[in-house]
Design a protein around this motif. Structure first.
Motif, PDB file in Angstrom:
ATOM      1  N   SER A 167      14.634 -86.948  11.724  1.00 33.44           N
ATOM      2  CA  SER A 167      13.955 -85.392  10.191  1.00 33.44           C
ATOM      3  C   SER A 167      14.812 -86.414   8.575  1.00 33.44           C
ATOM      4  N   ILE A 168      15.696 -87.719   8.677  1.00 38.93           N
ATOM      5  CA  ILE A 168      16.468 -88.301   7.750  1.00 38.93           C
ATOM      6  C   ILE A 168      16.344 -89.667   7.986  1.00 38.93           C
ATOM      7  N   GLY A 169      15.003 -90.236   8.960  1.00 35.44           N
ATOM      8  CA  GLY A 169      15.277 -91.427   8.617  1.00 35.44           C
ATOM      9  C   GLY A 169      16.115 -92.229   9.561  1.00 35.44           C
ATOM     10  N   ALA A 170      16.760 -91.489  10.574  1.00 39.59           N
ATOM     11  CA  ALA A 170      18.127 -91.808  11.495  1.00 39.59           C
ATOM     12  C   ALA A 170      17.192 -92.671  12.722  1.00 39.59           C
ATOM     13  N   ARG A 171      17.143 -93.718  13.344  1.00 37.78           N
ATOM     14  CA  ARG A 171      17.336 -93.985  14.271  1.00 37.78           C
ATOM     15  C   ARG A 171      17.949 -93.267  16.136  1.00 37.78           C
ATOM     16  N   ASN A 172      19.080 -92.556  15.884  1.00 35.07           N
ATOM     17  CA  ASN A 172      19.505 -92.126  16.853  1.00 35.07           C
ATOM     18  C   ASN A 172      20.337 -91.103  15.965  1.00 35.07           C
ATOM     19  N   ARG A 173      21.045 -90.075  17.045  1.00 33.27           N
ATOM     20  CA  ARG A 173      22.152 -88.255  16.486  1.00 33.27           C
ATOM     21  C   ARG A 173      22.831 -89.612  15.723  1.00 33.27           C
ATOM     22  N   ARG A 174      23.620 -90.600  16.264  1.00 33.71           N
ATOM     23  CA  ARG A 174      24.745 -91.181  15.484  1.00 33.71           C
ATOM     24  C   ARG A 174      24.723 -91.533  14.344  1.00 33.71           C
ATOM     25  N   GLN A 175      24.091 -92.558  14.383  1.00 32.66           N
ATOM     26  CA  GLN A 175      23.598 -92.929  12.445  1.00 32.66           C
ATOM     27  C   GLN A 175      22.837 -91.563  12.251  1.00 32.66           C
ATOM     28  N   GLY A 176      22.694 -90.225  12.332  1.00 29.57           N
ATOM     29  CA  GLY A 176      21.955 -89.470  11.587  1.00 29.57           C
ATOM     30  C   GLY A 176      23.501 -88.333  11.611  1.00 29.57           C
ATOM     31  N   TYR A 177      24.087 -88.188  12.200  1.00 31.44           N
ATOM     32  CA  TYR A 177      25.247 -88.013  11.876  1.00 31.44           C
ATOM     33  C   TYR A 177      26.131 -88.528  10.806  1.00 31.44           C
ATOM     34  N   VAL A 178      26.576 -90.042  10.163  1.00 27.37           N
ATOM     35  CA  VAL A 178      26.600 -90.962   9.527  1.00 27.37           C
ATOM     36  C   VAL A 178      26.001 -90.136   8.185  1.00 27.37           C
ATOM     37  N   ARG A 179      24.833 -90.565   8.333  1.00 29.48           N
ATOM     38  CA  ARG A 179      24.131 -90.135   6.964  1.00 29.48           C
ATOM     39  C   ARG A 179      23.960 -88.887   6.165  1.00 29.48           C
ATOM     40  N   GLY A 180      24.709 -88.080   8.354  1.00 32.11           N
ATOM     41  CA  GLY A 180      24.502 -86.726   7.380  1.00 32.11           C
ATOM     42  C   GLY A 180      26.542 -86.375   6.341  1.00 32.11           C
ATOM     43  N   LEU A 181      26.994 -87.326   7.430  1.00 29.46           N
ATOM     44  CA  LEU A 181      28.745 -87.031   6.502  1.00 29.46           C
ATOM     45  C   LEU A 181      28.765 -87.592   5.143  1.00 29.46           C
ATOM     46  N   ALA A 182      27.183 -89.028   5.297  1.00 27.50           N
ATOM     47  CA  ALA A 182      27.173 -89.330   3.738  1.00 27.50           C
ATOM     48  C   ALA A 182      26.630 -88.174   2.537  1.00 27.50           C
ATOM     49  N   ARG A 183      25.967 -87.499   3.310  1.00 27.97           N
ATOM     50  CA  ARG A 183      25.570 -86.716   1.952  1.00 27.97           C
ATOM     51  C   ARG A 183      26.363 -84.960   1.467  1.00 27.97           C
ATOM     52  N   ILE A 184      27.658 -84.734   2.850  1.00 26.78           N
ATOM     53  CA  ILE A 184      28.577 -83.933   2.582  1.00 26.78           C
ATOM     54  C   ILE A 184      29.334 -84.318   1.522  1.00 26.78           C
ATOM     55  N   GLY A 185      29.762 -85.953   1.586  1.00 27.95           N
ATOM     56  CA  GLY A 185      30.497 -86.870   0.582  1.00 27.95           C
ATOM     57  C   GLY A 185      30.160 -86.693  -0.815  1.00 27.95           C
ATOM     58  N   TRP A 186      28.922 -86.510  -1.212  1.00 32.41           N
ATOM     59  CA  TRP A 186      27.610 -86.846  -2.301  1.00 32.41           C
ATOM     60  C   TRP A 186      28.355 -85.542  -2.946  1.00 32.41           C
ATOM     61  N   LEU A 187      27.792 -84.698  -2.058  1.00 30.03           N
ATOM     62  CA  LEU A 187      27.627 -83.147  -2.270  1.00 30.03           C
ATOM     63  C   LEU A 187      29.621 -82.318  -2.337  1.00 30.03           C
ATOM     64  N   SER A 188      30.354 -82.897  -2.272  1.00 31.51           N
ATOM     65  CA  SER A 188      31.664 -82.958  -2.177  1.00 31.51           C
ATOM     66  C   SER A 188      32.695 -82.996  -4.046  1.00 31.51           C
ATOM     67  N   LEU A 189      31.215 -83.605  -4.060  1.00 33.21           N
ATOM     68  CA  LEU A 189      31.703 -84.784  -6.077  1.00 33.21           C
ATOM     69  C   LEU A 189      31.203 -83.460  -6.878  1.00 33.21           C
ATOM     70  N   PRO A 190      30.478 -82.273  -7.415  1.00 30.50           N
ATOM     71  CA  PRO A 190      30.046 -81.611  -7.699  1.00 30.50           C
ATOM     72  C   PRO A 190      30.961 -80.176  -7.528  1.00 30.50           C
ATOM     73  N   ALA A 191      30.859 -80.097  -6.227  1.00 37.80           N
ATOM     74  CA  ALA A 191      31.921 -78.640  -5.434  1.00 37.80           C
ATOM     75  C   ALA A 191      33.022 -79.446  -6.207  1.00 37.80           C
ATOM     76  N   LEU A 192      33.966 -80.214  -6.015  1.00 33.66           N
ATOM     77  CA  LEU A 192      35.046 -80.625  -5.680  1.00 33.66           C
ATOM     78  C   LEU A 192      35.104 -80.385  -8.241  1.00 33.66           C
ATOM     79  N   ALA A 193      34.356 -80.969  -8.566  1.00 32.79           N
ATOM     80  CA  ALA A 193      34.866 -80.530 -10.539  1.00 32.79           C
ATOM     81  C   ALA A 193      34.403 -78.884 -10.080  1.00 32.79           C
ATOM     82  N   LEU A 194      33.694 -78.198  -9.121  1.00 35.72           N
ATOM     83  CA  LEU A 194      33.315 -76.652 -10.294  1.00 35.72           C
ATOM     84  C   LEU A 194      34.897 -76.128  -9.273  1.00 35.72           C
ATOM     85  N   PHE A 195      35.362 -76.609  -8.345  1.00 34.58           N
ATOM     86  CA  PHE A 195      36.732 -76.470  -7.474  1.00 34.58           C
ATOM     87  C   PHE A 195      37.640 -76.198  -8.663  1.00 34.58           C
TER      88      PHE A 195
END
Length: 216
Positions: A167-195
């Motif tokens: 669903s995210i264009g990753a080759r395997n679950r390990r790569q999908g997990y890493v890319r998912g963590l990267a998305r959390i990192g990006w979304l954490s930026l506006p979340a931190l500002a709101l906090f």
């Protein structure tokens, strides 16, 4: 000159990354908002129907030292803001939403849902004082819960990319997990500002606005 313009464009592009993630997953984002705000409202409704629940929650807060800690911090607005910020980021954002989700897919969503309901029970306007308190505190809830919604979206995207890496264009679950963590990192930026915004406003309204409303 071209290099400077390219650097500026790259910075703007990076700043817009979280919003592109939200737009690309708008349906999931709206569902997370429904969970975040909806369960809090349901909890408030339960508190109104069964005032004993709210009384029990307030008793728990007194017994576990939370009320005493708040009372101690009230003397300094900026220290109080820092305390709120630490609790919101670490206790709720990290321990209840993100950390469980990095161990079991979507686990943080379930843990947060339970917390949101209990928070709604605590905030239920069961008497005149509580009702007046919620007038300025509603904005605090709106801001801080939006930060939680962003982290919840990140937790959902992590679980989806982990279980379904394609669903995210990753080759395997390990790569999908890493890319998912990267998305959390990006979304954490506006979340931190709101906090940060929410913590400063919450300290201000608790120290300056609520006492005046209650006294009036």
């Amino acid at each position: 000159m071209t290099t400077t313009l390219d650097q500026g464009t790259n910075r703007v592009s990076r700043l817009g990354k979280p919003f592109r993630i939200i737009r690309a997953n708008l349906r999931a984002y709206l569902v997370m908002n429904a969970i975040v705000y909806g369960l809090c409202l349901i909890g408030m409704g339960a508190g109104l129907l069964f005032p004993g629940l709210t009384a029990a929650r307030n008793t728990t807060l007194r017994q576990d030292g939370t009320a005493d800690l708040v009372g101690w911090l009230l003397g300094n607005m900026w220290l109080f803001s820092l305390g709120i910020l630490v609790v919101n980021i670490l206790t709720v954002g990290l321990l209840k939403i993100l950390l469980p989700s990095t161990i079991v897919p979507f686990a943080g969503i379930a843990v947060y849902a339970y917390w949101a309901f209990n928070t709604g029970v605590t905030l239920a306007p069961v008497n005149a004082v509580a009702a007046k308190t919620m007038i300025p505190h509603s904005l605090t809830v709106l801001i801080e819960f939006q930060a939680y919604a962003l982290l919840m979206l990140g937790a959902y995207l992590l679980g989806r990319s982990w279980l379904r890496p394609g669903s995210i264009g990753a080759r395997n679950r390990r790569q999908g997990y890493v890319r998912g963590l990267a998305r959390i990192g990006w979304l954490s930026l506006p979340a931190l500002a709101l906090f940060v915004i929410g913590a400063v406003y919450e300290a201000f309204e608790v120290i300056h606005l609520v006492p005046r409303l209650v006294a009036g």
